[in-house]
Design a protein around this motif. Structure first.
Motif, PDB file in Angstrom:
ATOM      1  N   GLY A 166       0.850  -1.199   0.000  1.00  0.00           N
ATOM      2  CA  GLY A 166       0.000   0.000   0.000  1.00  0.00           C
ATOM      3  C   GLY A 166       0.881   1.242   0.000  1.00  0.00           C
TER       4      GLY A 166
ATOM      5  N   GLY B 114      -0.300   4.850  -0.870  1.00  0.00           N
ATOM      6  CA  GLY B 114      -1.423   5.439  -0.136  1.00  0.00           C
ATOM      7  C   GLY B 114      -0.935   6.521   0.817  1.00  0.00           C
ATOM      8  N   ARG B 115      -1.890   7.145   1.487  1.00  0.00           N
ATOM      9  CA  ARG B 115      -1.529   8.219   2.427  1.00  0.00           C
ATOM     10  C   ARG B 115      -0.594   7.699   3.522  1.00  0.00           C
ATOM     11  NH1 ARG B 115      -6.940   9.706   0.875  1.00  0.00           N
ATOM     12  NH2 ARG B 115      -7.531   7.736   1.813  1.00  0.00           N
ATOM     13  N   MET B 116      -0.965   6.573   4.143  1.00  0.00           N
ATOM     14  CA  MET B 116      -0.127   6.033   5.215  1.00  0.00           C
ATOM     15  C   MET B 116       1.119   5.354   4.651  1.00  0.00           C
ATOM     16  SD  MET B 116      -1.236   6.809   8.164  1.00  0.00           S
ATOM     17  CE  MET B 116      -0.443   5.616   9.242  1.00  0.00           C
ATOM     18  N   GLY B 117       0.947   4.613   3.549  1.00  0.00           N
ATOM     19  CA  GLY B 117       2.081   3.896   2.964  1.00  0.00           C
ATOM     20  C   GLY B 117       3.224   4.829   2.613  1.00  0.00           C
TER      21      GLY B 117
ATOM     22  N   PRO C 285      -0.981  -1.507  -6.400  1.00  0.00           N
ATOM     23  CA  PRO C 285      -1.483  -1.615  -7.779  1.00  0.00           C
ATOM     24  C   PRO C 285      -1.356  -0.305  -8.541  1.00  0.00           C
ATOM     25  CG  PRO C 285      -3.271  -1.957  -6.177  1.00  0.00           C
ATOM     26  CD  PRO C 285      -2.006  -1.870  -5.412  1.00  0.00           C
TER      27      PRO C 285
ATOM     28  N   PHE D 263      -0.668  -1.127   4.933  1.00  0.00           N
ATOM     29  CA  PHE D 263      -1.648  -0.045   5.055  1.00  0.00           C
ATOM     30  C   PHE D 263      -2.420  -0.027   3.748  1.00  0.00           C
ATOM     31  CE2 PHE D 263       0.935   1.738   8.556  1.00  0.00           C
ATOM     32  CZ  PHE D 263      -0.081   2.082   9.428  1.00  0.00           C
ATOM     33  N   THR D 264      -3.373  -0.955   3.601  1.00  0.00           N
ATOM     34  CA  THR D 264      -4.124  -1.035   2.347  1.00  0.00           C
ATOM     35  C   THR D 264      -5.609  -0.793   2.609  1.00  0.00           C
ATOM     36  OG1 THR D 264      -4.247  -3.460   2.481  1.00  0.00           O
ATOM     37  CG2 THR D 264      -2.413  -2.514   1.226  1.00  0.00           C
ATOM     38  N   ASN D 265      -6.409  -1.843   2.495  1.00  0.00           N
ATOM     39  CA  ASN D 265      -7.845  -1.670   2.754  1.00  0.00           C
ATOM     40  C   ASN D 265      -8.421  -2.975   3.309  1.00  0.00           C
ATOM     41  OD1 ASN D 265      -8.797  -3.342   0.515  1.00  0.00           O
ATOM     42  ND2 ASN D 265      -7.900  -1.741  -0.764  1.00  0.00           N
TER      43      ASN D 265
ATOM     44  N   THR E 156      -8.368  -6.423   1.259  1.00  0.00           N
ATOM     45  CA  THR E 156      -7.142  -7.097   0.803  1.00  0.00           C
ATOM     46  C   THR E 156      -6.197  -7.477   1.935  1.00  0.00           C
ATOM     47  OG1 THR E 156      -6.098  -4.948   0.466  1.00  0.00           O
ATOM     48  CG2 THR E 156      -7.116  -5.935  -1.452  1.00  0.00           C
TER      49      THR E 156
ATOM     50  N   HIS F 280      -3.026 -10.514   2.340  1.00  0.00           N
ATOM     51  CA  HIS F 280      -1.629 -10.071   2.406  1.00  0.00           C
ATOM     52  C   HIS F 280      -0.931 -10.654   3.630  1.00  0.00           C
ATOM     53  CE1 HIS F 280      -2.791  -6.176   0.047  1.00  0.00           C
ATOM     54  NE2 HIS F 280      -2.728  -7.236  -0.716  1.00  0.00           N
TER      55      HIS F 280
ATOM     56  N   ALA G 246      -2.704  -3.111  15.020  1.00  0.00           N
ATOM     57  CA  ALA G 246      -3.256  -2.069  15.902  1.00  0.00           C
ATOM     58  C   ALA G 246      -4.020  -1.052  15.065  1.00  0.00           C
ATOM     59  CB  ALA G 246      -2.136  -1.373  16.672  1.00  0.00           C
TER      60      ALA G 246
ATOM     61  N   HIS H 238     -10.915  12.052   7.944  1.00  0.00           N
ATOM     62  CA  HIS H 238     -10.969  12.615   6.594  1.00  0.00           C
ATOM     63  C   HIS H 238     -12.023  11.880   5.761  1.00  0.00           C
ATOM     64  CE1 HIS H 238      -8.807   9.154   4.843  1.00  0.00           C
ATOM     65  NE2 HIS H 238      -8.156   9.128   5.990  1.00  0.00           N
TER      66      HIS H 238
HETATM   67  P1  NAD Z   1      -5.237   5.005   1.129  1.00  0.00           P
HETATM   68  O1  NAD Z   1      -6.478   4.708   0.372  1.00  0.00           O
HETATM   69  O2  NAD Z   1      -4.617   6.350   0.997  1.00  0.00           O
HETATM   70  O3  NAD Z   1      -4.108   3.948   0.751  1.00  0.00           O
HETATM   71  C1  NAD Z   1      -4.346   2.581   0.499  1.00  0.00           C
HETATM   72  C2  NAD Z   1      -3.352   2.148  -0.575  1.00  0.00           C
HETATM   73  O4  NAD Z   1      -3.434   0.722  -0.697  1.00  0.00           O
HETATM   74  C3  NAD Z   1      -3.667   2.732  -1.974  1.00  0.00           C
HETATM   75  O5  NAD Z   1      -2.508   3.358  -2.520  1.00  0.00           O
HETATM   76  C4  NAD Z   1      -4.087   1.517  -2.781  1.00  0.00           C
HETATM   77  O6  NAD Z   1      -3.721   1.615  -4.155  1.00  0.00           O
HETATM   78  C5  NAD Z   1      -3.308   0.416  -2.057  1.00  0.00           C
HETATM   79  N1  NAD Z   1      -3.836  -0.929  -2.321  1.00  0.00           N
HETATM   80  C6  NAD Z   1      -5.116  -1.299  -2.566  1.00  0.00           C
HETATM   81  N2  NAD Z   1      -5.164  -2.620  -2.803  1.00  0.00           N
HETATM   82  C7  NAD Z   1      -3.896  -3.082  -2.706  1.00  0.00           C
HETATM   83  C8  NAD Z   1      -3.312  -4.357  -2.864  1.00  0.00           C
HETATM   84  N3  NAD Z   1      -4.054  -5.428  -3.155  1.00  0.00           N
HETATM   85  N4  NAD Z   1      -1.960  -4.471  -2.712  1.00  0.00           N
HETATM   86  C9  NAD Z   1      -1.201  -3.400  -2.408  1.00  0.00           C
HETATM   87  N5  NAD Z   1      -1.707  -2.162  -2.235  1.00  0.00           N
HETATM   88  C10 NAD Z   1      -3.044  -2.015  -2.383  1.00  0.00           C
HETATM   89  O7  NAD Z   1      -5.571   4.680   2.660  1.00  0.00           O
HETATM   90  P2  NAD Z   1      -4.817   5.215   3.970  1.00  0.00           P
HETATM   91  O8  NAD Z   1      -5.430   6.499   4.403  1.00  0.00           O
HETATM   92  O9  NAD Z   1      -3.339   5.149   3.772  1.00  0.00           O
HETATM   93  O10 NAD Z   1      -5.285   4.130   5.049  1.00  0.00           O
HETATM   94  C11 NAD Z   1      -4.969   2.769   4.873  1.00  0.00           C
HETATM   95  C12 NAD Z   1      -5.505   1.961   6.056  1.00  0.00           C
HETATM   96  O11 NAD Z   1      -4.820   2.339   7.249  1.00  0.00           O
HETATM   97  C13 NAD Z   1      -7.000   2.172   6.362  1.00  0.00           C
HETATM   98  O12 NAD Z   1      -7.558   0.925   6.720  1.00  0.00           O
HETATM   99  C14 NAD Z   1      -6.997   3.120   7.552  1.00  0.00           C
HETATM  100  O13 NAD Z   1      -8.142   2.965   8.368  1.00  0.00           O
HETATM  101  C15 NAD Z   1      -5.769   2.634   8.273  1.00  0.00           C
HETATM  102  N6  NAD Z   1      -5.108   3.586   9.174  1.00  0.00           N
HETATM  103  C16 NAD Z   1      -4.539   3.065  10.289  1.00  0.00           C
HETATM  104  C17 NAD Z   1      -3.792   3.862  11.131  1.00  0.00           C
HETATM  105  C18 NAD Z   1      -3.087   3.255  12.319  1.00  0.00           C
HETATM  106  O14 NAD Z   1      -2.452   3.985  13.087  1.00  0.00           O
HETATM  107  N7  NAD Z   1      -3.146   1.945  12.501  1.00  0.00           N
HETATM  108  C19 NAD Z   1      -3.672   5.233  10.856  1.00  0.00           C
HETATM  109  C20 NAD Z   1      -4.277   5.748   9.711  1.00  0.00           C
HETATM  110  C21 NAD Z   1      -4.976   4.911   8.861  1.00  0.00           C
END
Ligand code: NAD
Length: 235
Positions: A8, A11-14, A35, A72-74, A77, A81, A121, A152
């Motif tokens: 991931g 993504g924002r967290m990745g 992806p 950090f995906t969804n 998936t 993983h 967590a 958000h």
């Molecule tokens: P995001 O949508 O910005 O990022 C998700 C990324 O995962 C995207 O870039 C997407 O293309 C990618 N992705 C989707 N399917 C995939 C796959 N099969 N293989 C690899 N990558 C794939 O989401 P986000 O804001 O970064 O949040 C991600 C998750 O983290 C959410 O579940 C959110 O609730 C959680 N989160 C947790 C914490 C924490 O402290 N634990 C903090 C913030 C967010």
């Protein structure tokens, strides 16, 4: 050097995790999976030159080794993983929220049989963890409580994993006899989880915020945590 793979990564967290891993002296970003790497521009913009980037995890696992995988995906998936990484003995750090109880149990069994560790967590910010601990302590004395979580507007799940976990922790501590009955049947009164109403707000401009409000005779007590930037999740 600890070899860390980020799933991931675009993504924002990745993105934040890739940056944080790259900044550590004892870790190296060994691979990035998303992806969205199918877009050549995303590859160019990734900005961490030399790190192998893959569109899918299977392809990555065939080519790359890692000590730890961070996901950090969804919610749809993450389970596959984690199972695939544990199967190969790769330790997992999972921030993705939305895993169900049965999936968590299956992951635990897989981790034990594979001899790999898995840390899951819903919130990596120490302030949020302390908020949950405080809520657990306060609810013993002020059992009437509600949770308001604000995130958000791109967040996929509601209520948040943090809110559900907070409610679980509070329900475990709340004196049964003193627990007020949860409101039923009126959406305006929130989604009731373990007897505790949770209200979810989704708005642009927010990151991750939660307030737990307790009410007692002639008084109320509120505790609140705000993640102002995603840096809060990195340490
Ligand atoms: P995001 O949508 O910005 O990022 C998700 C990324 O995962 C995207 O870039 C997407 O293309 C990618 N992705 C989707 N399917 C995939 C796959 N099969 N293989 C690899 N990558 C794939 O989401 P986000 O804001 O970064 O949040 C991600 C998750 O983290 C959410 O579940 C959110 O609730 C959680 N989160 C947790 C914490 C924490 O402290 N634990 C903090 C913030 C967010």
């Amino acid at each position: 050097m600890l070899k860390v793979m980020v799933i991931g990564a675009l993504g924002r967290m990745g993105r934040a995790v890739c940056g944080a891993v790259g900044a550590e002296d004892d870790m190296t970003l060994s691979a990035a999976v998303d992806p969205a790497f199918s877009d050549p521009k995303a590859r160019d913009d990734f900005g961490i030159g030399g790190v192998p980037a893959y569109e899918g995890l299977e392809e990555c696992l065939e080519a790359e080794g890692a000590d730890v995988a961070v996901d950090f995906t969804n919610p749809s998936t993450v389970f596959d993983h984690v199972m695939a990484c544990l199967e190969r003995g790769i330790h997992c750090v999972v921030g993705t929220t939305g895993l169900g109880e049965e999936q968590l149990e299956e992951i635990e069994r897989k981790a034990r049989s594979a001899g790999a560790n898995c840390f899951i967590a819903p919130n990596f910010a120490i302030g949020a963890v302390l908020m949950m601990e405080a809520a657990r302590m306060i609810v013993r004395h002020l059992p009437a409580a509600e949770i308001i979580e604000l995130h958000h507007d791109q967040k996929l799940d509601a209520p948040s994993g943090t809110a559900l976990r907070t409610a679980d922790l509070m329900a475990g501590e709340r004196p049964e006899a003193e627990a007020p009955p949860g409101p039923e049947g009126n959406p305006a009164r929130g989604m009731v989880h373990d007897g505790i109403p949770i209200h979810s707000v989704r708005l642009p401009g927010l990151i991750a915020h939660q307030e737990v409000v307790f009410g007692g005779r002639g008084q109320s007590l509120s505790i609140r945590h705000d993640s102002i930037t995603r840096d809060s999740f990195m340490p």
